[in-house]
Design a protein around this motif. Sequence first.
Motif, PDB file in Angstrom:
ATOM      1  N   PHE A   1      27.886  17.156  26.783  1.00 55.24           N
ATOM      2  CA  PHE A   1      28.151  17.217  25.344  1.00 55.24           C
ATOM      3  C   PHE A   1      29.649  17.258  25.066  1.00 55.24           C
ATOM      4  CE2 PHE A   1      23.921  18.981  25.939  1.00 55.24           C
ATOM      5  CZ  PHE A   1      23.200  18.278  24.985  1.00 55.24           C
ATOM      6  N   TYR A   2      30.387  17.959  25.897  1.00 56.02           N
ATOM      7  CA  TYR A   2      31.837  17.995  25.738  1.00 56.02           C
ATOM      8  C   TYR A   2      32.424  16.607  25.941  1.00 56.02           C
ATOM      9  CZ  TYR A   2      36.728  18.814  26.916  1.00 56.02           C
ATOM     10  OH  TYR A   2      38.098  18.736  26.956  1.00 56.02           O
ATOM     11  N   TRP A   3      31.960  15.897  26.968  1.00 53.79           N
ATOM     12  CA  TRP A   3      32.458  14.545  27.218  1.00 53.79           C
ATOM     13  C   TRP A   3      32.109  13.620  26.057  1.00 53.79           C
ATOM     14  CZ3 TRP A   3      30.190   9.713  27.898  1.00 53.79           C
ATOM     15  CH2 TRP A   3      31.040   8.731  28.424  1.00 53.79           C
ATOM     16  N   MET A   4      30.938  13.784  25.452  1.00 57.02           N
ATOM     17  CA  MET A   4      30.549  12.948  24.324  1.00 57.02           C
ATOM     18  C   MET A   4      31.452  13.193  23.120  1.00 57.02           C
ATOM     19  SD  MET A   4      26.846  12.786  22.413  1.00 57.02           S
ATOM     20  CE  MET A   4      26.999  14.500  21.870  1.00 57.02           C
ATOM     21  N   VAL A   5      31.749  14.464  22.824  1.00 54.37           N
ATOM     22  CA  VAL A   5      32.606  14.785  21.685  1.00 54.37           C
ATOM     23  C   VAL A   5      34.023  14.275  21.921  1.00 54.37           C
ATOM     24  CG1 VAL A   5      33.602  16.679  20.357  1.00 54.37           C
ATOM     25  CG2 VAL A   5      31.212  16.781  21.032  1.00 54.37           C
ATOM     26  N   VAL A   6      34.534  14.488  23.126  1.00 53.17           N
ATOM     27  CA  VAL A   6      35.893  14.031  23.429  1.00 53.17           C
ATOM     28  C   VAL A   6      35.968  12.510  23.396  1.00 53.17           C
ATOM     29  CG1 VAL A   6      37.662  13.958  25.222  1.00 53.17           C
ATOM     30  CG2 VAL A   6      36.481  16.095  24.731  1.00 53.17           C
ATOM     31  N   SER A   7      34.936  11.841  23.888  1.00 52.83           N
ATOM     32  CA  SER A   7      34.941  10.373  23.889  1.00 52.83           C
ATOM     33  C   SER A   7      34.901   9.806  22.480  1.00 52.83           C
ATOM     34  CB  SER A   7      33.754   9.845  24.692  1.00 52.83           C
ATOM     35  OG  SER A   7      33.835  10.255  26.043  1.00 52.83           O
ATOM     36  N   SER A   8      34.303  10.552  21.541  1.00 53.73           N
ATOM     37  CA  SER A   8      34.282  10.076  20.155  1.00 53.73           C
ATOM     38  C   SER A   8      35.659  10.104  19.513  1.00 53.73           C
ATOM     39  CB  SER A   8      33.317  10.929  19.333  1.00 53.73           C
ATOM     40  OG  SER A   8      33.805  12.263  19.189  1.00 53.73           O
ATOM     41  N   LEU A   9      36.604  10.784  20.150  1.00 53.07           N
ATOM     42  CA  LEU A   9      37.967  10.872  19.626  1.00 53.07           C
ATOM     43  C   LEU A   9      38.946  10.061  20.466  1.00 53.07           C
ATOM     44  CD1 LEU A   9      38.013  14.692  18.836  1.00 53.07           C
ATOM     45  CD2 LEU A   9      37.696  12.813  17.221  1.00 53.07           C
ATOM     46  N   LYS A  10      38.431   9.129  21.256  1.00 51.35           N
ATOM     47  CA  LYS A  10      39.271   8.276  22.084  1.00 51.35           C
ATOM     48  C   LYS A  10      39.258   6.848  21.561  1.00 51.35           C
ATOM     49  CE  LYS A  10      38.402  10.752  26.451  1.00 51.35           C
ATOM     50  NZ  LYS A  10      37.855  10.609  27.826  1.00 51.35           N
ATOM     51  N   THR A  11      40.109   6.042  22.133  1.00 54.08           N
ATOM     52  CA  THR A  11      40.029   4.603  21.918  1.00 54.08           C
ATOM     53  C   THR A  11      39.000   4.004  22.871  1.00 54.08           C
ATOM     54  OG1 THR A  11      41.811   4.186  23.501  1.00 54.08           O
ATOM     55  CG2 THR A  11      42.437   4.520  21.194  1.00 54.08           C
ATOM     56  N   ASN A  12      38.607   2.773  22.633  1.00 53.28           N
ATOM     57  CA  ASN A  12      37.578   2.145  23.467  1.00 53.28           C
ATOM     58  C   ASN A  12      38.004   2.045  24.928  1.00 53.28           C
ATOM     59  OD1 ASN A  12      35.779   1.684  21.324  1.00 53.28           O
ATOM     60  ND2 ASN A  12      36.927  -0.135  20.707  1.00 53.28           N
ATOM     61  N   ASN A  13      39.259   1.791  25.178  1.00 51.55           N
ATOM     62  CA  ASN A  13      39.733   1.633  26.551  1.00 51.55           C
ATOM     63  C   ASN A  13      39.778   2.945  27.318  1.00 51.55           C
ATOM     64  OD1 ASN A  13      40.117  -1.119  26.098  1.00 51.55           O
ATOM     65  ND2 ASN A  13      42.217  -0.808  25.357  1.00 51.55           N
ATOM     66  N   GLU A  14      39.810   4.073  26.603  1.00 49.55           N
ATOM     67  CA  GLU A  14      39.925   5.372  27.266  1.00 49.55           C
ATOM     68  C   GLU A  14      38.588   6.018  27.577  1.00 49.55           C
ATOM     69  OE1 GLU A  14      44.128   7.131  25.529  1.00 49.55           O
ATOM     70  OE2 GLU A  14      42.277   7.503  24.415  1.00 49.55           O
ATOM     71  N   VAL A  15      37.487   5.474  27.074  1.00 54.57           N
ATOM     72  CA  VAL A  15      36.187   6.150  27.220  1.00 54.57           C
ATOM     73  C   VAL A  15      35.729   6.160  28.663  1.00 54.57           C
ATOM     74  CG1 VAL A  15      33.752   6.056  26.586  1.00 54.57           C
ATOM     75  CG2 VAL A  15      35.505   5.637  24.850  1.00 54.57           C
ATOM     76  N   PHE A  16      35.792   5.021  29.354  1.00 54.47           N
ATOM     77  CA  PHE A  16      35.265   4.908  30.711  1.00 54.47           C
ATOM     78  C   PHE A  16      36.382   4.694  31.727  1.00 54.47           C
ATOM     79  CE2 PHE A  16      31.530   3.587  28.188  1.00 54.47           C
ATOM     80  CZ  PHE A  16      30.647   4.550  28.626  1.00 54.47           C
ATOM     81  N   THR A  17      37.479   5.382  31.554  1.00 60.27           N
ATOM     82  CA  THR A  17      38.569   5.281  32.513  1.00 60.27           C
ATOM     83  C   THR A  17      38.250   6.057  33.786  1.00 60.27           C
ATOM     84  OG1 THR A  17      39.658   7.176  31.481  1.00 60.27           O
ATOM     85  CG2 THR A  17      40.328   4.981  30.745  1.00 60.27           C
ATOM     86  N   ILE A  18      38.785   5.618  34.893  1.00 57.36           N
ATOM     87  CA  ILE A  18      38.623   6.292  36.186  1.00 57.36           C
ATOM     88  C   ILE A  18      40.010   6.603  36.731  1.00 57.36           C
ATOM     89  CG2 ILE A  18      37.758   6.105  38.539  1.00 57.36           C
ATOM     90  CD1 ILE A  18      35.631   4.209  37.518  1.00 57.36           C
ATOM     91  N   PRO A  19      40.324   7.856  37.011  1.00 61.54           N
ATOM     92  CA  PRO A  19      39.493   9.059  36.848  1.00 61.54           C
ATOM     93  C   PRO A  19      39.277   9.408  35.375  1.00 61.54           C
ATOM     94  CG  PRO A  19      41.724   9.679  37.413  1.00 61.54           C
ATOM     95  CD  PRO A  19      41.673   8.172  37.508  1.00 61.54           C
ATOM     96  N   VAL A  20      38.293  10.270  35.141  1.00 61.59           N
ATOM     97  CA  VAL A  20      37.922  10.629  33.774  1.00 61.59           C
ATOM     98  C   VAL A  20      39.049  11.435  33.138  1.00 61.59           C
ATOM     99  CG1 VAL A  20      36.255  11.871  32.362  1.00 61.59           C
ATOM    100  CG2 VAL A  20      35.490  10.632  34.399  1.00 61.59           C
TER     101      VAL A  20
END
Length: 297
Positions: free
Chosen positions: A49-68
């Motif tokens: 849930f934390y990752w979902m909330v944080v991802s909603s405040l990112k740009t598209n390129n930052e959502v699935f970056t490796i490392p997280v």
Amino acid sequence: MDTAVQPAPVPTRTGATPAPRRGRRTEPVRRILGYAALGVAAAAVLLPFYWMVVSSLKTNNEVFTIPVTWLPDSFVWHNYVDIWRKSDMTTWLRNTLVLSAAVTVLQVVTGSFAAYGFAKVRFPGRNVLFLAYVATIAVPWQSYMIPQFVLMSKLGLPDTLWSIIALQAFGAFGVFLMKQYYESIPDELIDAARIDGMSEYGIYRRIMLPLSVPALASLTLLTLVTTWNDYLGPLLYLRTHSLWTVQIGLKSFISQYNAEYALIMTGSVLSVLPIAIIFLLGQRYFVEGVATTGLKG
């Protein structure tokens, strides 16, 4: 001055003195380990849930970056504005709210009333009928959804909100939960009300309902969460876009904007947020109802 003589330890049969008890010494250690284990489990549950909330405040390129990246470089707050502009989120949330409220009210009323009959009214075949009704919980909905759909089609209810409301207005789980709680209320209280001339409807409304607030709150929360998160039922019966719920809407939104992952996460947060707020407000009654259900008075 005379000094008090300390008694010598009593040797055991084997000749060794008994060791001091370690129960009091190990109790704080066990408590700390227990709290640590609970903290790790809670973190594991809340991490998605934390990752979902944080991802909603990112740009598209930052959502699935490796490392997280657990914190974005800059918070993109306009995602919560774009989601309303690019989708029918208002319509989806309104339909979901209408369905959840209607189904929850009907299940609480029908479930509590039927449970009162099974728990406090004696009639022939009561136990057999209750077991047969509760046994339907073990039957998966997928095994009879096709005959059910055919029945709804003959009644002219598909592609309407009434189809979902009619299908979920009754629930065996609610009857089972409320019956277990009603059995904890003394029968002498019900018999005294009958002697005073109160009808069964009056006993249910004036005695049983006020005494079963925790169980009613538990049933309300469970039904509300289940109906809000339902996907297969609305997917099967609701075809018009103006009748879609938030779960179907998010699925179509994913298909339409499959590259805008940040916006998809924003929609997921908005779909979870109302249920999370309602659960936090009613968690005290929920825990009390689950803890006291099935206890004999």
